[in-house]
Design an enzyme around this catalytic site. Structure first.
Site, PDB file in Angstrom:
ATOM      1  N   ARG A 240       0.996  -1.166  -0.004  1.00  0.00           N
ATOM      2  CA  ARG A 240       0.143   0.015  -0.085  1.00  0.00           C
ATOM      3  C   ARG A 240       0.782   1.406   0.145  1.00  0.00           C
ATOM      4  O   ARG A 240       2.123   1.092   0.555  1.00  0.00           O
ATOM      5  CB  ARG A 240      -0.824  -0.048   1.172  1.00  0.00           C
ATOM      6  CG  ARG A 240      -2.183  -0.757   1.598  1.00  0.00           C
ATOM      7  CD  ARG A 240      -3.236  -0.450   0.061  1.00  0.00           C
ATOM      8  NE  ARG A 240      -4.568  -1.553   0.319  1.00  0.00           N
ATOM      9  CZ  ARG A 240      -4.473  -2.466  -0.689  1.00  0.00           C
ATOM     10  NH1 ARG A 240      -3.622  -2.746  -1.184  1.00  0.00           N
ATOM     11  NH2 ARG A 240      -5.572  -3.177  -0.363  1.00  0.00           N
ATOM     12  N   GLU A 269      -4.090   7.665  -3.783  1.00  0.00           N
ATOM     13  CA  GLU A 269      -4.488   7.152  -5.233  1.00  0.00           C
ATOM     14  C   GLU A 269      -6.138   7.747  -5.076  1.00  0.00           C
ATOM     15  O   GLU A 269      -6.718   7.913  -4.508  1.00  0.00           O
ATOM     16  CB  GLU A 269      -4.885   5.774  -5.018  1.00  0.00           C
ATOM     17  CG  GLU A 269      -3.530   5.026  -4.832  1.00  0.00           C
ATOM     18  CD  GLU A 269      -3.423   3.352  -4.745  1.00  0.00           C
ATOM     19  OE1 GLU A 269      -4.466   3.046  -4.865  1.00  0.00           O
ATOM     20  OE2 GLU A 269      -2.622   3.029  -4.450  1.00  0.00           O
ATOM     21  N   HIS A 287      -2.169   0.675  -9.578  1.00  0.00           N
ATOM     22  CA  HIS A 287      -2.781  -0.360  -8.674  1.00  0.00           C
ATOM     23  C   HIS A 287      -3.540  -1.660  -9.291  1.00  0.00           C
ATOM     24  O   HIS A 287      -4.638  -1.950  -9.069  1.00  0.00           O
ATOM     25  CB  HIS A 287      -3.548   0.212  -7.724  1.00  0.00           C
ATOM     26  CG  HIS A 287      -4.047  -0.352  -6.165  1.00  0.00           C
ATOM     27  ND1 HIS A 287      -4.131   0.188  -5.129  1.00  0.00           N
ATOM     28  CD2 HIS A 287      -3.830  -1.566  -6.019  1.00  0.00           C
ATOM     29  CE1 HIS A 287      -4.325  -0.712  -4.169  1.00  0.00           C
ATOM     30  NE2 HIS A 287      -4.107  -1.827  -4.803  1.00  0.00           N
TER      31      HIS A 287
END
Ligand SMILES: O=CC(=O)O
Length: 322
Positions: A240, A269, A287
């Site tokens: 992450r 994000e 991602h």
């Protein structure tokens, strides 16, 4: 007589939700209540359905907060499309006796593949050379720089769970030496173990971030760790974004204090620091580590299996354990 199906809340049309596809949501087993399709503001929508929503389908980018849970007293399950549960207030779920199911291990191979792919891309400049060729530079001059060999690298894995172990096995096959740091030493491997991530960084050429985001791992990769990794060091993150202090990492890349980065995840994000766009030694992906057709088929089956198990009082297929 029409039988009413159990209601499952979907909060936002995140990439995961879009990729599950319309057919998934047209299920004859559950009614997926999509909050984002309603003209009502979220709180009003939730209050309207407060007693009929029994489960929540959560995905990366759609936060399940204590405020939301407070409006939904009948919720007994949060099932996520992801392995990581950092978008869910896990302690609040525990406090309310809400069960949790995640994506289990179905994505581990895909994520490990992408981690290695990003590393090879950074070291061998695959994306950068693609850009070089497309700009027509091959035909006009040859000033393309040498890459760096994968096989002789010392790789430090941060988080030796299923994904980290998958990365380790793949990189061993390429001839790399592996060491790791993890919450606990793993008795089933003989890789050197470091208790401190700074020490691991100081003893490797490449740092692969494969752990989950928790209060303990937030900004764990900080100035000290990055400077221990050093000028020749490369970092890859498929965990992450917020595990790395992103501002500090960008500064290190801009000033040449680390050699490169392969990043699938970011701190805010979908925002990505603009400085990274111009860097040939940085490879970026949005991602997408888990996004394969095969795993999404498994994901659909697992989500349905977990929801069916919950609504029939059977054990969950992939109950989340902290
Ligand atoms: O990021 C994706 C996941 O946690 O599964």
């Amino acid at each position: 007589m029409a039988v009413s199906l159990p209601n499952v809340l979907v909060l936002k049309p995140t990439p995961f939700i879009t990729l599950l596809g319309e057919q998934f949501f047209a299920s004859k087993k559950f009614t997926f209540l999509k909050a984002y399709d309603s003209p009502l503001p979220l709180h009003q929508f939730l209050s309207t359905h407060s007693h009929s929503i029994k489960a929540i389908l959560s995905s990366v980018g759609a936060h399940v907060t204590a405020d939301i849970l407070q409006l939904l007293p009948e919720v007994g399950l949060v099932v996520t499309t992801s392995v990581g549960l950092n978008q869910v207030d896990v302690p609040e779920c525990r406090r309310r006796g809400i069960k949790l199911a995640n994506a289990g291990h179905i994505f581990s191979d895909d994520v490990a593949d992408l981690a290695v792919g990003l590393l090879i891309d950074v070291l061998r400049k695959v994306s950068a050379s693609d850009g070089y060729l497309r700009k027509g530079l091959w035909a006009t001059k040859w000033d393309y720089p040498l890459g760096s060999k994968l096989g002789c690298k010392q790789v430090g894995i941060v988080g030796l769970g299923n994904i980290g172990y998958g990365v380790a096995k793949r990189l061993e096959a390429f001839g790399c030496s592996v060491s790791y740091c993890s919450r606990k030493r793993k008795p089933f491997v003989s890789y050197p173990f470091y208790e401190s991530v700074s020490e691991l960084a100081a003893n490797c050429d490449v740092l692969m971030i494969c752990c989950g985001l928790t209060d303990q791992t937030h900004h764990m990769i900080n100035k000290e760790v990055l400077s221990a990794l050093g000028k020749e060091g490369v970092i890859v993150n498929i965990g992450r974004g917020a595990i790395i202090d992103e501002k500090e990492m960008v500064r290190c890349l801009v000033q040449g204090e680390i050699a490169g980065a392969g990043l699938d995840v970011f701190e805010n994000e979908p925002d990505v620091p603009e400085e990274l766009f111009a860097m040939d030694n940085v490879v970026l992906s949005p991602h997408i580590a888990v996004f394969t057709q095969e795993s999404f088929k498994d994901l659909r089956d697992l989500l349905v299996g977990n929801l069916e198990a919950f609504f029939t009082n059977k054990p969950l297929l992939s109950e989340y354990e902290d």
